[in-house]
Motif scaffolding. Structure first.
Motif, PDB file in Angstrom:
ATOM      1  N   UNK A   1       0.822  -1.201   0.000  1.00  0.00           N
ATOM      2  CA  UNK A   1       0.000   0.000   0.000  1.00  0.00           C
ATOM      3  C   UNK A   1       0.863   1.260   0.000  1.00  0.00           C
ATOM      4  N   UNK A   2       2.069   1.177   0.565  1.00  0.00           N
ATOM      5  CA  UNK A   2       2.943   2.344   0.628  1.00  0.00           C
ATOM      6  C   UNK A   2       3.701   2.569  -0.671  1.00  0.00           C
ATOM      7  N   UNK A   3       4.063   1.501  -1.379  1.00  0.00           N
ATOM      8  CA  UNK A   3       4.813   1.615  -2.623  1.00  0.00           C
ATOM      9  C   UNK A   3       3.976   1.086  -3.776  1.00  0.00           C
ATOM     10  N   UNK A   4       3.497   1.972  -4.620  1.00  0.00           N
ATOM     11  CA  UNK A   4       2.736   1.488  -5.767  1.00  0.00           C
ATOM     12  C   UNK A   4       3.627   0.696  -6.714  1.00  0.00           C
ATOM     13  N   UNK A   5       3.082  -0.195  -7.521  1.00  0.00           N
ATOM     14  CA  UNK A   5       3.880  -1.023  -8.424  1.00  0.00           C
ATOM     15  C   UNK A   5       4.729  -0.205  -9.392  1.00  0.00           C
ATOM     16  N   UNK A   6       4.245   0.970  -9.797  1.00  0.00           N
ATOM     17  CA  UNK A   6       5.028   1.790 -10.741  1.00  0.00           C
ATOM     18  C   UNK A   6       6.336   2.250 -10.107  1.00  0.00           C
ATOM     19  N   UNK A   7       6.306   2.604  -8.812  1.00  0.00           N
ATOM     20  CA  UNK A   7       7.534   3.024  -8.129  1.00  0.00           C
ATOM     21  C   UNK A   7       8.469   1.838  -7.932  1.00  0.00           C
ATOM     22  N   UNK A   8       7.926   0.676  -7.635  1.00  0.00           N
ATOM     23  CA  UNK A   8       8.754  -0.516  -7.462  1.00  0.00           C
ATOM     24  C   UNK A   8       9.480  -0.853  -8.762  1.00  0.00           C
ATOM     25  N   UNK A   9       8.803  -0.704  -9.896  1.00  0.00           N
ATOM     26  CA  UNK A   9       9.420  -0.963 -11.192  1.00  0.00           C
ATOM     27  C   UNK A   9      10.526   0.041 -11.460  1.00  0.00           C
ATOM     28  N   UNK A  10      10.280   1.293 -11.100  1.00  0.00           N
ATOM     29  CA  UNK A  10      11.279   2.355 -11.301  1.00  0.00           C
ATOM     30  C   UNK A  10      12.532   2.075 -10.484  1.00  0.00           C
TER      31      UNK A  10
END
Length: 118
Positions: free
Chosen positions: A68-77
């Motif tokens: 919930x804190x890290x959206x998937x788009x940020x994780x990919x980045x």
């Protein structure tokens, strides 16, 4: 005139025990030995189930998870950024290997020069 008694001194060691007392009366007779134990009785019936209590107070809402804190788009980045760092490190390691090879060649030339000068 009687003499006044002085202060009592410390007690001495005790003397020998006195004679034994008279023997007691004989107990009542006519009571025989006890009989064998009887069989064990059966278990009683199980009781009824008791009443249920009221439901307790609901607890507070817990902390949110990592997803919930890290959206998937940020994780990919972040993952792409780490891959970039690894590729840069790989280039630097290759360059260090080349420099090491050049140093080895230079060392061999210096050794030959010193051997020929003697």
């Amino acid at each position: 005139m009687p003499k006044a008694k002085g202060a009592r001194g410390q007690r001495g060691i005790p003397g020998p025990p006195g004679p034994t007392g008279p023997r007691g009366a004989v107990g009542a007779e006519g009571r025989g030995s006890t009989g064998a134990r009887g069989p064990k009785g059966t278990h009683g019936a199980q009781g009824t189930k008791g009443a249920e209590g009221a439901r307790g107070v609901t607890g507070a809402i817990g902390a949110t998870g990592a997803s919930a804190r890290f959206p998937p788009s940020e994780a990919l980045e972040v993952s792409e950024h780490i891959d970039g760092i690894y590729s840069e490190l790989e280039v630097q390691m290759k360059r260090m290997g080349q420099i090491q090879q050049q140093l080895d060649q230079l060392r061999a030339k210096m050794k030959r020069m010193f051997e020929n000068s003697n």
